[in-house]
Design an enzyme around this catalytic site. Structure first.
Site, mmCIF file in Angstrom:
data_model
loop_
_atom_site.group_PDB
_atom_site.id
_atom_site.type_symbol
_atom_site.label_atom_id
_atom_site.label_comp_id
_atom_site.label_asym_id
_atom_site.label_seq_id
_atom_site.Cartn_x
_atom_site.Cartn_y
_atom_site.Cartn_z
ATOM 1 N N TYR A 80 15.405 30.380 8.190
ATOM 2 C CA TYR A 80 14.339 31.017 8.866
ATOM 3 C C TYR A 80 14.126 30.963 10.210
ATOM 4 C CZ TYR A 80 12.086 30.458 4.198
ATOM 5 O OH TYR A 80 11.737 30.598 2.751
ATOM 6 N N LYS A 92 0.803 -1.152 0.144
ATOM 7 C CA LYS A 92 0.025 -0.209 -0.048
ATOM 8 C C LYS A 92 0.850 1.306 0.006
ATOM 9 C CE LYS A 92 -0.256 -0.458 4.880
ATOM 10 N NZ LYS A 92 -1.114 -1.047 6.309
HETATM 11 C C1 PLP Z 1 -0.190 -1.959 6.840
HETATM 12 C C2 PLP Z 1 -0.674 -3.084 7.251
HETATM 13 C C3 PLP Z 1 0.088 -4.225 7.204
HETATM 14 C C4 PLP Z 1 1.744 -4.286 7.395
HETATM 15 O O1 PLP Z 1 2.091 -3.638 8.555
HETATM 16 P P1 PLP Z 1 3.758 -3.225 8.623
HETATM 17 O O2 PLP Z 1 4.011 -2.941 9.788
HETATM 18 O O3 PLP Z 1 4.223 -2.465 7.761
HETATM 19 O O4 PLP Z 1 4.297 -4.845 8.426
HETATM 20 C C5 PLP Z 1 -0.650 -5.534 8.064
HETATM 21 N N1 PLP Z 1 -1.864 -5.608 7.791
HETATM 22 C C6 PLP Z 1 -2.470 -4.646 7.650
HETATM 23 C C7 PLP Z 1 -4.237 -4.772 7.904
HETATM 24 C C8 PLP Z 1 -2.118 -3.407 7.395
HETATM 25 O O5 PLP Z 1 -3.039 -2.238 7.355
#
Ligand code: PLP
Length: 356
Positions: free
Chosen positions: A253, A34
């Site tokens: 800044y 994702k």
């Molecule tokens: C993002 C996600 C993962 C992966 O998590 P990590 O900590 O990056 O390994 C696994 N399961 C679900 C449901 C997620 O949303």
């Protein structure tokens, strides 16, 4: 040309997938890609991670990118579908849904689909974000199994709130709750990266690693390298100016940082417009010519200023590593009061991803 740039090391990605396999040898791997493959470029990482048993994404659009790139394997939509149109598109593209809400169940019963879909049922074992309460699982599975839009209920999925904490009591409760649910013939999946690494009893049938595939550690107190991972992204730029400043000169800044003595200050082309955290504190390291130097002053949109007292010979054009091998993104996250997940995901579109 094109600095800053994010160099994506696909051999490191392959190495990290292999580490997942070793740690969870009896589980299938749902590679979580994702948020544009945690900022690494979805299509690029998918080519390597297609060796996993399935992909998981959060949103429909991400799944369609994978299908349009020609991937024909299993794609799990972790948040499932939110309306009629999404359900119809998901069916047309043969996506696997996570069903976490009664409204999603209703949609499956009400909306005609081109082809029935495989579904995972999400169970809330104690994180209280998504999922059916354990006592409603049997009823929801029964309804899904009767539903003509459902090809098969393949498994029960849950998510751990504290898998990154050692000996956590909520993790123990969540695992116990998850194991107590007995619906025959269903896979189980609850392990994210932290649980893949630290919690073998959470591996079950499918593990769902994200962050560790990209080589970073989900634990606050250790780096990816310490658990056998290799960073996939190297964020790289160069020095674009050098200044010889006087004692009392202020920098950037807000004039928040003042030179305590005559000193050389460098300007590197990286800023929050590239995704570098604006809250990186003075003292956050960057590597100039491979050696750490501290950030001074505020982070601007396109630049940061660096204390070059340890490298007064540095010159315009010299390479600057923002994070990567030798400078873990976890360490930068710590200096910016955030987590490596956020830093990797927020590298902006103007930073070209270059495959190594
Ligand atoms: C993002 C996600 C993962 C992966 O998590 P990590 O900590 O990056 O390994 C696994 N399961 C679900 C449901 C997620 O949303």
């Amino acid at each position: 040309m094109n600095f800053p740039q994010a160099i994506i090391d696909l051999s490191a990605l392959r190495h990290n997938l292999q580490r997942v396999r070793e740690r969870a040898p009896y589980s299938r791997v749902m590679a979580v890609v994702k948020a544009d493959g945690y900022g690494h470029g979805l299509k690029r990482v998918a080519q390597v991670l297609a060796e996993a048993h399935a992909f998981a994404v959060a949103r429909l659009g991400e799944a369609l990118v994978l299908r349009q790139a020609g991937y024909q394997g299993t794609i799990v939509l972790l948040e499932g579908i939110a309306d009629k149109e999404e359900l119809q598109v998901a069916a047309a593209y043969n996506l696997t849904l996570v069903v976490h809400e009664t409204t999603q169940l209703d949609l499956l019963w009400q909306v005609p689909v081109k082809a029935p879909l495989s579904v995972w049922l999400k169970v809330d074992t104690g994180m209280h974000r998504l999922g059916f309460p354990p006592e409603r699982v049997a009823e929801a599975v029964a309804s899904l199994r009767r539903c003509p839009a459902v090809a098969a209920v393949v498994g029960l999925m849950s998510h751990l709130a504290n898998a990154d904490q050692a000996e956590d009591s909520l993790t123990a409760i969540q695992l116990e709750t998850f194991e107590r649910i007995t619906v025959p013939g269903l896979w189980r999946s609850i392990a994210n990266s932290a649980a893949v690494i630290a919690c073998p009893q959470a591996h079950f049938d499918w593990v769902r690693p994200g962050l560790m595939l990209y080589g970073a550690s989900p634990f606050a107190n250790c780096t990816g390298a310490a658990v056998g991972l290799k960073p996939v992204m190297t964020l790289k730029t160069r020095l674009i100016a050098i200044h010889h400043l006087h004692p009392g000169d202020s920098i950037g800044y807000g004039a928040t940082w003042v030179c305590p003595e005559a000193m050389v200050v460098g300007v590197a082309a990286i800023g929050y417009g590239d995704g570098y955290p604006r809250h990186a504190a003075p003292g956050t390291p960057l590597l100039v010519n491979g050696r750490p130097v501290p950030l001074v002053g505020r982070v601007s949109m396109d630049m940061v200023t660096l204390d070059l007292r340890s490298q007064p010979e540095a010159k315009v054009g010299d390479p600057v590593i923002v994070w990567g091998p030798g400078l873990p993104v976890e360490e930068i996250a710590c200096h910016a009061a955030t987590i490596p997940y956020e830093l990797l995901c927020q590298v902006t579109a103007r930073v070209p991803r270059i495959r190594e």
